[in-house]
Design a protein around this motif. Structure first.
Motif, mmCIF file in Angstrom:
data_model
loop_
_atom_site.group_PDB
_atom_site.id
_atom_site.type_symbol
_atom_site.label_atom_id
_atom_site.label_comp_id
_atom_site.label_asym_id
_atom_site.label_seq_id
_atom_site.Cartn_x
_atom_site.Cartn_y
_atom_site.Cartn_z
ATOM 1 N N GLU A 148 -8.479 3.157 12.557
ATOM 2 C CA GLU A 148 -7.129 2.625 12.769
ATOM 3 C C GLU A 148 -6.991 1.262 12.088
ATOM 4 O O GLU A 148 -7.912 0.461 12.066
ATOM 5 C CB GLU A 148 -6.824 2.496 14.263
ATOM 6 C CG GLU A 148 -5.380 2.135 14.525
ATOM 7 C CD GLU A 148 -4.973 2.280 15.969
ATOM 8 O OE1 GLU A 148 -3.774 2.179 16.232
ATOM 9 O OE2 GLU A 148 -5.855 2.500 16.829
ATOM 10 N N ASN A 149 -5.822 1.033 11.504
ATOM 11 C CA ASN A 149 -5.462 -0.184 10.764
ATOM 12 C C ASN A 149 -6.200 -0.324 9.440
ATOM 13 O O ASN A 149 -6.063 -1.328 8.765
ATOM 14 C CB ASN A 149 -5.628 -1.440 11.621
ATOM 15 C CG ASN A 149 -4.708 -1.429 12.814
ATOM 16 O OD1 ASN A 149 -3.548 -1.009 12.709
ATOM 17 N ND2 ASN A 149 -5.194 -1.850 13.948
ATOM 18 N N ILE A 150 -6.988 0.685 9.087
ATOM 19 C CA ILE A 150 -7.601 0.741 7.759
ATOM 20 C C ILE A 150 -7.103 1.996 7.050
ATOM 21 O O ILE A 150 -6.530 1.931 5.973
ATOM 22 C CB ILE A 150 -9.140 0.729 7.835
ATOM 23 C CG1 ILE A 150 -9.611 -0.596 8.423
ATOM 24 C CG2 ILE A 150 -9.760 0.973 6.462
ATOM 25 C CD1 ILE A 150 -11.089 -0.665 8.707
ATOM 26 N N ASP A 151 -7.317 3.145 7.688
ATOM 27 C CA ASP A 151 -6.907 4.423 7.117
ATOM 28 C C ASP A 151 -5.567 4.904 7.662
ATOM 29 O O ASP A 151 -4.912 5.729 7.042
ATOM 30 C CB ASP A 151 -7.966 5.491 7.396
ATOM 31 C CG ASP A 151 -9.307 5.118 6.794
ATOM 32 O OD1 ASP A 151 -9.348 4.841 5.582
ATOM 33 O OD2 ASP A 151 -10.302 5.081 7.537
ATOM 34 N N PHE A 152 -5.205 4.429 8.833
ATOM 35 C CA PHE A 152 -3.924 4.819 9.430
ATOM 36 C C PHE A 152 -3.448 3.721 10.372
ATOM 37 O O PHE A 152 -4.237 2.886 10.828
ATOM 38 C CB PHE A 152 -4.040 6.148 10.191
ATOM 39 C CG PHE A 152 -4.891 6.068 11.432
ATOM 40 C CD1 PHE A 152 -4.302 5.808 12.659
ATOM 41 C CD2 PHE A 152 -6.255 6.275 11.379
ATOM 42 C CE1 PHE A 152 -5.084 5.737 13.815
ATOM 43 C CE2 PHE A 152 -7.044 6.217 12.521
ATOM 44 C CZ PHE A 152 -6.451 5.938 13.737
ATOM 45 N N PHE B 183 -12.045 8.244 10.184
ATOM 46 C CA PHE B 183 -10.885 7.439 9.813
ATOM 47 C C PHE B 183 -10.732 6.318 10.824
ATOM 48 O O PHE B 183 -10.906 6.516 12.025
ATOM 49 C CB PHE B 183 -9.613 8.291 9.783
ATOM 50 C CG PHE B 183 -9.579 9.261 8.638
ATOM 51 C CD1 PHE B 183 -9.168 8.864 7.380
ATOM 52 C CD2 PHE B 183 -9.968 10.580 8.828
ATOM 53 C CE1 PHE B 183 -9.146 9.760 6.327
ATOM 54 C CE2 PHE B 183 -9.952 11.488 7.779
ATOM 55 C CZ PHE B 183 -9.536 11.078 6.522
ATOM 56 N N VAL C 98 1.806 4.726 1.358
ATOM 57 C CA VAL C 98 1.550 5.390 2.632
ATOM 58 C C VAL C 98 2.380 6.659 2.755
ATOM 59 O O VAL C 98 3.416 6.808 2.102
ATOM 60 C CB VAL C 98 1.846 4.437 3.819
ATOM 61 C CG1 VAL C 98 0.927 3.232 3.781
ATOM 62 C CG2 VAL C 98 3.295 3.994 3.814
ATOM 63 N N ASP D 46 0.853 -1.185 0.000
ATOM 64 C CA ASP D 46 0.000 0.000 0.000
ATOM 65 C C ASP D 46 0.887 1.232 0.000
ATOM 66 O O ASP D 46 1.940 1.242 0.632
ATOM 67 C CB ASP D 46 -0.878 0.044 1.261
ATOM 68 C CG ASP D 46 -1.826 -1.133 1.369
ATOM 69 O OD1 ASP D 46 -2.392 -1.520 0.337
ATOM 70 O OD2 ASP D 46 -2.002 -1.638 2.499
ATOM 71 N N TYR E 276 -13.563 12.323 12.049
ATOM 72 C CA TYR E 276 -14.228 12.337 10.741
ATOM 73 C C TYR E 276 -14.522 10.937 10.231
ATOM 74 O O TYR E 276 -15.095 10.762 9.171
ATOM 75 C CB TYR E 276 -13.376 13.080 9.703
ATOM 76 C CG TYR E 276 -13.284 14.563 9.925
ATOM 77 C CD1 TYR E 276 -14.374 15.320 10.322
ATOM 78 C CD2 TYR E 276 -12.081 15.228 9.721
ATOM 79 C CE1 TYR E 276 -14.271 16.698 10.523
ATOM 80 C CE2 TYR E 276 -11.975 16.601 9.919
ATOM 81 C CZ TYR E 276 -13.067 17.316 10.311
ATOM 82 O OH TYR E 276 -12.963 18.671 10.506
#
Length: 60
Positions: free
Chosen positions: A46-50, A44, A16, A14, A42
């Motif tokens: 964790e472990n998906i978007d960041f 987001f 990043v 991915d 908003y």
């Protein structure tokens, strides 16, 4: 081509970026931790978007 911020690939290939580097590039006036908390609010996830890091990273 010049990159505005550094883009790397993680172990899943991915693309990043560093949240702190993005925050600095966007010239956000709010301190990073407060800004990041707003981003999580908003939606987001964790472990998906960041991916959170438990230790402070050094600036290059």
């Amino acid at each position: 081509m010049n990159q505005l911020i550094t883009i790397t690939q993680n172990e899943n290939n991915d693309q990043v970026v560093s949240g702190r580097e993005l925050h600095e590039f966007l010239e956000v006036k709010t301190p990073y931790t407060q800004w990041f908390e707003r981003m999580v609010d908003y939606g987001f996830a964790e472990n998906i978007d960041f991916i959170g890091l438990s230790q402070k990273s050094e600036k290059p």
